[in-house]
Design an enzyme around this catalytic site. Structure first.
Site, PDB file in Angstrom:
ATOM      1  N   ALA A   4       1.132  -1.126   0.151  1.00 27.95           N
ATOM      2  CA  ALA A   4       0.444   0.263  -0.175  1.00 27.95           C
ATOM      3  C   ALA A   4       1.180   1.518   0.306  1.00 27.95           C
ATOM      4  CB  ALA A   4      -1.214  -0.114   1.328  1.00 27.95           C
ATOM      5  N   TYR A   5       1.982   1.197   0.776  1.00 28.02           N
ATOM      6  CA  TYR A   5       2.749   2.500   0.905  1.00 28.02           C
ATOM      7  C   TYR A   5       3.409   2.611  -0.399  1.00 28.02           C
ATOM      8  CZ  TYR A   5       6.444   5.539   3.146  1.00 28.02           C
ATOM      9  OH  TYR A   5       7.033   7.076   3.695  1.00 28.02           O
TER      10      TYR A   5
END
Length: 244
Positions: free
Chosen positions: A152-153
């Site tokens: 996600a990051y």
């Protein structure tokens, strides 16, 4: 560049790499607006540190995931200092989890801050930066190392890396540079939180220089991109001790 003091806006400027960048730009002679989300006391402490060192700074609250809030931050900078020359978008959040276990609401929050926020800041910067200006976003070396739990990051920062060269080309002819800095493992609370000493040692062991980065290491690169390094444009600069 103008002989008048340059003016820098730093989001996420109350702690970690953002604060180091704010203090370094102030030491370089720039007037700094220290943008913060929730850490008002930390932002005021950053302003005090800058002023005690002979610099000029003010603190201003901002939520980069809110376009109106970002607009108000830029309004504050222009009202207080008369213009804007440098924008450093250091605001960001990180959530680590395997994709199979990912709470999509958390994914939305990460992208609201890291992607939507980057666009909201970029839009105001594109409209307001003076000639000779610089916009500096933050990515991460994880877009190269691609470690488990970072999907996600890393995805949010990959979007920032795509934004940077496109915007640099859109601003052609205005003498404004647009770049991203991609730190490696850096000794900040954002990196260290939740990691055991053994894990930190393992990560450090993979860095050719044999140590974690310090916020000042990253701020040094921000300082160059914000000032003399005018031939670097549309790039993501890896600052990771040789990790990737």
């Amino acid at each position: 560049m103008s002989e008048k003091p340059r003016v820098a806006v730093v989001t996420g400027g109350s702690r970690g790499i953002g604060r180091a960048a704010a203090e370094r730009l102030a030491a370089d002679g720039q007037s700094v607006v220290v943008g913060y989300s929730a850490g008002e006391a930390e932002a005021k402490a950053a302003v005090t540190a800058i002023e005690e060192a002979g610099g000029t700074a003010v603190a201003a609250q901002v939520e980069v995931g809110d376009a109106d809030s970002v607009r108000a931050l830029f309004d504050t900078a222009q009202a207080r200092f008369g213009g804007i020359d440098v924008v450093v978008n250091a605001a960001g959040i990180m959530r680590l989890t395997p994709v199979a276990d990912l709470d999509l609401a958390e994914l939305e929050r990460v992208h609201r801050v890291n992607v939507y926020g980057a666009f909201a800041v970029s839009r105001e910067a594109a409209r307001r930066l003076r000639p000779g200006g610089a916009l500096i976003h933050f990515s991460t070396t994880v877009t190269r190392t691609l470690q488990p739990t970072y999907a996600a990051y890393a995805a949010s920062k990959a979007a920032v890396e795509a934004l940077v060269p496109v915007l640099a080309r859109e601003l052609a002819g205005r003498d404004i540079t647009v770049n991203a800095v991609a730190p490696g493992p850096t000794a900040t609370s954002m990196f260290l939180d939740g990691k055991s000493e053994e894990l930190v040692r393992q990560i450090t062991g993979r860095i050719p220089l044999g140590r974690l980065g310090e916020p000042a290491d990253i701020a040094e690169v921000v300082s160059a991109l914000a000032g003399p390094a005018r031939w670097i444009n549309g790039q993501t600069v890896m600052v990771n001790g040789g990790l990737a």
